[in-house]
Structures are given as C-alpha cells and as structure tokens.
Write an enzyme that holds these catalytic residues in place. Structure first.
Site, short mmCIF file in Angstrom:
data_model
loop_
_atom_site.label_atom_id
_atom_site.label_comp_id
_atom_site.label_asym_id
_atom_site.label_seq_id
_atom_site.Cartn_x
_atom_site.Cartn_y
_atom_site.Cartn_z
N HIS A 294 -7.68 -5.85 0.22
CA HIS A 294 -6.44 -5.10 0.47
C HIS A 294 -5.77 -5.63 1.73
O HIS A 294 -6.41 -5.81 2.76
CB HIS A 294 -6.81 -3.63 0.63
CG HIS A 294 -5.65 -2.69 0.63
ND1 HIS A 294 -4.82 -2.53 -0.44
CD2 HIS A 294 -5.21 -1.83 1.59
CE1 HIS A 294 -3.90 -1.61 -0.16
NE2 HIS A 294 -4.12 -1.18 1.07
N SER B 266 0.85 -1.19 0.00
CA SER B 266 0.00 0.00 0.00
C SER B 266 0.89 1.24 0.00
O SER B 266 1.71 1.42 -0.90
CB SER B 266 -0.96 -0.05 1.19
OG SER B 266 -2.00 0.89 1.05
N GLU C 186 -9.22 -5.06 -4.08
CA GLU C 186 -8.53 -4.04 -3.30
C GLU C 186 -9.46 -3.03 -2.64
O GLU C 186 -9.16 -2.50 -1.58
CB GLU C 186 -7.55 -3.29 -4.21
CG GLU C 186 -6.37 -4.10 -4.72
CD GLU C 186 -5.25 -4.21 -3.71
OE1 GLU C 186 -5.44 -3.81 -2.55
OE2 GLU C 186 -4.18 -4.70 -4.09
#
Length: 642
Positions: free
Chosen positions: A555, A329, A453
């Site tokens: 995610h 990320s 995600e």
C-alpha cells in the site's frame, strides 16, 4: 544564516541525540528563520562514521529534546519543524575534537523544506560530540497575481529542472467548527507563500514536529514548471492525500510537487482538508439544520479547493478545462465521492483513484450512533451536544482516537470509523451506485490497486506459527457465509498464481487485500461499463528487492515513483536504495499525459488499453511495464461479492 547542532552519543549505544543548538545572529529581515531540525539515521561509531540527517517533517528518533538558553533560563522543547525556514540549504558536517575541527565539506544542496546529506568522517580520535552546520542559500523570488491577490513564492531546484512553488495559500474561509467552508479570502498587498501552513488537527503521533491549527489549515500548495516556453496552458493535477480520513497533510516531502511539475510539465496542487470527527460528524439531528453539512465538511473542503483551482488556473498558466483530481487510499475514496457529488460537477474532467473504493459511505443512522459514542467518550450526553462546538480540539481528537481504537479489537484491518456519510444534499448515494447510474459519466478515469495492499496489516513473511489459524475461517464465514471451505479454495488459487504453495501470512494478506481494496475497485471499474469517458485499470506489481518477502508491492508504494521522489531518504524505507528510475518515468508520464489528454501514454512503454468488463485490460506497473487481461482472475472470481 548558520545553524549549529550538537549531537551527543547516548551511553552504551551507537546512536546520538540532539543535545544543543544555536542560531548565531545575522543581519537582515529573516533572522529567526530556522527553529528545529530532524536527525535522520543512527550514527556508526566505527573509525569511518556515516552521517545522515534531514530537515524533514517526521522524527526518526524518539523525540530529541532541544535545549537552548532564553535569557538566564534553559528551555527544553520538542522540535517544531513547521517553524523553520523554507529556504534551500547547503550542509556542512564536522567533528568537534578539542580545539581542532575536522571538516567534512559541503554537502548536497536541496530545496523545499528538506535537505539531505550523507558523508564519511575520518576523525583523528573517537570524540562523541559533533556539530552540524547548515548555511541557507537564498532562492529566487517569484511573484504572481491570481484572482484573490498577489502571491510571492520562490524557485526551487530539482533533478529535472527548476519549479516555482507557492505554499500555504488559504483556499476557503474557515467559518467555524462543523460548518461548510466559506469563500476564498482576498487580500491586498503581497501574500508571502514560501512556508507550508499547519496541518489539520489529528492524532499527535501522526504529525510529530508539525504544527496543527483548526482554523488555519484550509490551505493548498501549488507547483508549476519554471520553464514554461509552451504557449498552451498546462494540465492541472489536484492531489488528495490519504490517511484513513483521520490523518495526513499536504506537506509530505514524498508528495511535494516540484519534481513532477518540472519533469512532466504540469501544475500540481495539494490541498489540506478536515479530518476525523472535524470532517465527518452527523450533528443536525442534535444541533439543527445549521449543522446539516457537518457529516461531510471534509468533502466540501475539497469542493472549495477545486473551485479555487478553477478560478486560479488561468493565472497560474493552467488549463481550467483540464483539471485532474487524483488521490490514494482515503484520498482515492474521496475522489470516488467527488465523482458522485452534485456540488463537484464540472470542477474536474479526469480522475485517478489509487487504492481507493467507491463503497465508502456510511448511513445516517450509523452516523448518529457514532456521534452518540463520541459524546459519551467526551463525558457528554446528547442534550450537551452543543459543547462539542467549544470543546478544546485536543480533547476532541483524543475522544475520536479512543472511539477508533475501540472499534478495532480483532480484525487486522482498520474500521474506517469516520468517512463520507450519505446525505441528501452533499452525497445522495453510495459513490459506486451513483457512478453505475451515470454520475460523472463523461469524466475519464484511472482506477487501480497495489498487489500486496494488506501487507502492512499482515506481513507476507509472518511466521506460520504467528498466524492465528482461526482468523481466515472467521473472516470468510463473516463475509461469505454460504461458501464452503473458502480458505482451502483460496490456497489452491494462490498456488496457481504464485507457482508454489502460499504461506499462511500470504493467504490472510491476499484475502484482506482483495476484500478491502481490490474487490471494491473492481466493482467501481465495472460500474463504468456504460460511461462516456474512458476508463483504465492498473495493478502496481513492483517488489522492492530489500523488502519483497515482507511487504511486496505494498500500500502506498507507487506514490514516490509517481511524484519522482523515490530517491529521497523519506522514501528509502519503502523503495530501498536503488529504485528503478524507469518505473518513475513511466508513472509520471502515464499520469500527466492522462491529465493532459485523457489517454495515458509514456515514451517507450506499452500502449495502455481501455478497460471493458469483457476483457479487463490492466496495466501491470512494474519495471518494465506490461499489459495483461484480468491478471488475478482466479482470486477475483473466488472472492467477488454477489
């Protein structure tokens, strides 16, 4: 050492709160070891009672208040987990029932700041008060010498063998707020590195029970296998945590490196770095050239951590010529920035970008406007900018968070308010553009995303009537003003991929996942078309059975599998109660073999083909792992930016 906790049932509920605790006096130099604990899981008050708790970093109950006596006074405070001892623990649970006590027995012995147990109590009655007793088990002390001094760590156990850990080692001097880090400190004597250090300042709700400290947060942790029979130096892997450039730290149980180090024979390093306004704030136009680095001190912190790693690697048993930087990320975006930074050149040889982007770099004009907005929220004007240097850090963080929230009024994805900033000295160009022009061409690179995600923003099972029908057309018109009827075309292509009509929530999630994560990663992959180093692509597709309809391959879901911590309670909410060990074996082997040789391989797993734009070979990380070419082509082609 013994720690006694008393849990009291809340009226009319099936949950308990921590109402008392005490540390009986003990002899020896470490008497005041444990200061706090975390209650994990509500307790079932049926005849068979399930107990679950841990010494962990995050509170799972709205915050328990610790009441204890200090002299003649009763003192209340929120748990402060950073003050507790870092020894392994053995757990005993009991039910207090008048003069008698029913004892559960010994629980699970674990290591490194977390202790987990669960058991069944069959008390003679329904007494609402229980006590949990924890007994510290001493670990073997390990001493090493590195170029900066001698360090004392300890051996910790894992299901894959023992590892040695060294925690909270300062890698650079904190020279002052908004200033680039200094040289690594040296020390005489023996540095005790058995406790995690504080986190960098951030929104308090993100680090409940964990200390933050502005001047003492530039530190790192090191894990290495205890059994180092191989004569060859080990690969070194430097993990950069995520958190939208606003939060996160290097002491999460899920990213503790002991298991990965022991299982796959590698050295794991996890640094902290400055966050938010303290890491990215344009100030030189107001405060002069002394603050020219303020826009990217977070990146300079990471450069300093990599320099420390290069110098310390041989003494740790590592190969300074096989350093891999990997991050997820915002951590992945920082990896992309490091690939583009002149100051990071030669400090690492391989890189992994998980759910990151190479597009993340703000202009200096944007940075100046952001500084003006932050000053206003601090009740300051530009002539008073120097007051930011001494403003209490909690006030600065509060203003920072107010600014972040003001910039997210409608879109479900976070506006990344503080992030790397273009600067002629530290970051001359947008990372993807620098990489396309040949920056870090010789660095081997893995780039990938997770299938869903954006399901943290828009759950896949969002009820149809809860999805604003104007949202997707609004987003599409803003991003693709010349594309007609994009939502209908996206629906048709998702139908093709799913084998059924997509629900409204799935449509919005797919659009956001593509725009925020996948399309930027795709551009970064294609920017490597002339690179000398090898490039590999992946798509993490495993769906947790308990949560596949809501989150899917969400995610961050790959992280506990990579670190071999998928069976810890800290990961259970995401991965469920029976995560596949084979997937963890594959990810750990692929990543560490890549760190060692530049080629990701795993026993009994398919060969991972390099990525080239003509074929787009992609590893589908699932149970089992599969290989595919351009697996999401219909959506990729529709939502590709010109």
């Amino acid at each position: 050492m013994q720690l006694v906790l008393v849990l009291q049932q809340r009226p009319h509920t099936q949950s308990h709160e921590l109402v008392a605790w005490r540390v009986p006096p003990v002899d020896g130099p470490r008497q005041s070891a444990v200061r706090a604990v975390e209650l994990r899981a509500a307790m079932n008050l049926s005849h068979t009672r399930q107990v679950g708790f841990s010494l962990g970093q995050r509170a799972r109950v709205s915050p328990a208040i610790l009441r204890r006596k200090e002299g003649d006074k009763n003192v209340e405070r929120i748990p402060d987990f950073s003050e507790r001892d870092d020894m392994p623990w053995m757990v005993r649970a009991s039910v207090v029932s008048g003069p008698t006590t029913a004892v559960l027995g010994d629980g699970l012995r674990t290591t490194a700041r977390t202790a987990h147990t669960s058991g069944t109590l069959n008390p003679p009655d329904q007494q609402p008060v229980r006590a949990l007793q924890l007994f510290r088990q001493e670990s073997a002390v390990v001493t090493i010498s590195i170029p900066f001094g001698s360090v004392r760590g300890e051996t910790v156990r894992s299901p894959f063998g023992d590892a040695e850990q060294f925690l909270g080692i300062t890698y650079a001097e904190h020279r002052g707020r908004f200033l680039a880090p200094g040289a690594p400190p040296r020390w005489s004597g023996l540095l005790d590195a058995r406790l995690y250090g504080p986190a960098c300042p951030q929104e308090p709700s993100r680090v409940i029970g964990w200390k933050t400290h502005e001047q003492r947060c530039l530190h790192l942790n090191v894990w290495r296998p205890a059994d180092r029979q191989a004569k060859a130096p080990l690969p070194v892997m430097v993990w950069i945590h995520g958190g939208a450039h606003l939060y996160g730290h290097n002491a999460s149980p899920v990213t503790a490196g002991a298991r990965l180090a022991a299982r796959h024979n590698a050295i794991i390093v996890t640094p902290n770095y400055r966050l938010g306004a303290l890491g990215h704030l344009v100030l030189d136009h107001l405060l002069g050239p002394h603050y020219a680095d303020a826009a990217n001190v977070a990146l300079l912190d990471l450069v300093a951590a990599l320099k420390w790693t290069q110098r310390a690697a041989p003494a740790l048993g590592g190969d300074s010529g096989a350093v891999t930087v990997f991050g997820q990320s915002a951590g992945g975006a920082n990896v992309a920035a490091l690939l583009a930074m002149p100051a990071a050149r030669g400090l690492f040889h391989r890189a992994v970008i998980e759910s990151g982007t190479g597009d993340r770099a703000q202009s200096r004009d944007y940075g100046r406007r952001r500084t003006a907005d932050l000053l206003a929220l601090c009740d300051l004007d530009e002539q008073q900018a120097a007051e930011l240097l001494t403003l209490p850090v909690d006030q600065l963080i509060a203003a920072q968070q107010a600014l972040v929230h003001s910039r997210n009024p409608r879109r479900p994805n976070m506006d990344i308010t503080f992030q790397p900033t273009l600067d002629p000295h530290t970051l001359p160009s947008v990372p993807v553009d620098a990489i396309a022009a040949g920056a870090s061409s010789d660095v081997d690179l893995i780039i990938g995303t997770n299938r869903n995600e954006a399901s943290g923003y828009v759950p896949l099972d969002t009820p149809d009537d809860a999805v604003d029908p104007s949202l997707l057309p609004l987003l599409a018109r803003a991003d693709f003003p010349h594309v007609d009827d994009l939502p209908t075309r996206l629906s048709e292509r998702l139908h093709l991929l799913l084998g059924r009509p997509a629900r409204p929530g799935e449509l919005v999630e797919a659009y956001l996942a593509e725009q925020i994560y996948r399309e930027p990663s795709q551009r970064l992959l294609d920017a490597r078309r002339t690179a000398q180093g090898r490039t590999y692509a992946y798509l993490f597709t495993w769906n947790p059975p308990h949560n596949h309809e809501r989150r899917g391959a969400a995610h961050s879901l790959e992280i506990p599998f990579l670190f071999q911590t998928h069976d810890l309670p800290d990961a259970r909410e995401e991965v469920g109660t029976a995560p596949p060990q084979g997937l963890a074996d594959a990810l750990g082997a692929y990543w560490t073999s890549f760190a060692r040789t530049g080629v990701p391989t795993a026993p009994d797993q398919p060969r991972w083909e390099p990525y080239v734009p003509a074929r787009r070979a992609t590893a589908l990380l699932d149970d089992p792992v599969r290989m595919a070419d351009d697996p999401l082509r219909p959506v990729r082609e529709l939502l590709a930016r010109p």
